[in-house]
Design a protein around this motif. Structure first.
Motif, PDB file in Angstrom:
ATOM      1  N   THR A 135       0.685   5.318   1.012  1.00  0.00           N
ATOM      2  CA  THR A 135      -0.078   6.309   1.752  1.00  0.00           C
ATOM      3  C   THR A 135       0.253   7.685   1.191  1.00  0.00           C
ATOM      4  OG1 THR A 135      -0.020   4.950   3.731  1.00  0.00           O
ATOM      5  CG2 THR A 135      -0.583   7.275   4.024  1.00  0.00           C
TER       6      THR A 135
ATOM      7  N   GLY B  86      -2.412  10.842   3.827  1.00  0.00           N
ATOM      8  CA  GLY B  86      -3.181  10.121   4.819  1.00  0.00           C
ATOM      9  C   GLY B  86      -4.155   9.101   4.265  1.00  0.00           C
ATOM     10  N   ILE B  87      -4.194   8.913   2.964  1.00  0.00           N
ATOM     11  CA  ILE B  87      -5.096   7.944   2.346  1.00  0.00           C
ATOM     12  C   ILE B  87      -4.260   6.816   1.776  1.00  0.00           C
ATOM     13  CG2 ILE B  87      -6.845   7.570   0.567  1.00  0.00           C
ATOM     14  CD1 ILE B  87      -7.430  10.609   0.776  1.00  0.00           C
ATOM     15  N   ARG B  88      -4.680   5.566   2.050  1.00  0.00           N
ATOM     16  CA  ARG B  88      -3.936   4.400   1.574  1.00  0.00           C
ATOM     17  C   ARG B  88      -4.482   3.957   0.216  1.00  0.00           C
ATOM     18  NH1 ARG B  88      -1.460   0.734   5.503  1.00  0.00           N
ATOM     19  NH2 ARG B  88      -2.433  -0.860   4.238  1.00  0.00           N
ATOM     20  N   TYR B  89      -3.565   3.742  -0.731  1.00  0.00           N
ATOM     21  CA  TYR B  89      -3.905   3.304  -2.077  1.00  0.00           C
ATOM     22  C   TYR B  89      -3.073   2.079  -2.438  1.00  0.00           C
ATOM     23  CZ  TYR B  89      -5.717   8.052  -2.923  1.00  0.00           C
ATOM     24  OH  TYR B  89      -6.399   9.227  -2.874  1.00  0.00           O
TER      25      TYR B  89
ATOM     26  N   MET C 234       0.829  -1.197   0.000  1.00  0.00           N
ATOM     27  CA  MET C 234       0.000   0.000   0.000  1.00  0.00           C
ATOM     28  C   MET C 234       0.868   1.253   0.000  1.00  0.00           C
ATOM     29  SD  MET C 234      -3.014  -1.300  -0.049  1.00  0.00           S
ATOM     30  CE  MET C 234      -4.153  -0.033   0.389  1.00  0.00           C
TER      31      MET C 234
END
Length: 86
Positions: free
Chosen positions: A8, A11-14, A6
């Motif tokens: 980040t 602050g958003i995990r992709y 993943m």
């Protein structure tokens, strides 16, 4: 279940394949460096015609203008380009 490395971003995990589709770019780091665009070579006035060099100089800052004029003086030393520096 497959495991994903993943990323980040803000602050958003992709997942790496989803980050590109989401239109986000990872920050520089182990993954970010591998996915980063390669750096371009510096503009060489000797490889371009006079109009292209003048167009580049029109958008260049003071440091870049000095670098281009120095390279031009050491190379082809074209009058039209060298007049920009005066």
């Amino acid at each position: 279940m497959p495991t994903h490395k993943m990323i980040t971003i803000d602050g958003i995990r992709y997942r790496p394949e989803d980050a590109a589709r989401a239109g986000v770019r990872p920050a520089a780091g182990p993954l970010g460096m591998a996915q980063a665009e390669p750096s371009r070579a510096p503009f060489d006035p000797g490889e371009h015609d006079v109009p292209a060099v003048l167009a580049h100089l029109a958008d260049a800052d003071g440091t870049e203008t000095t670098r281009i004029l120095t390279a031009e003086a050491a190379g082809k030393n074209r009058k039209t380009i060298m007049e920009v520096g005066t």
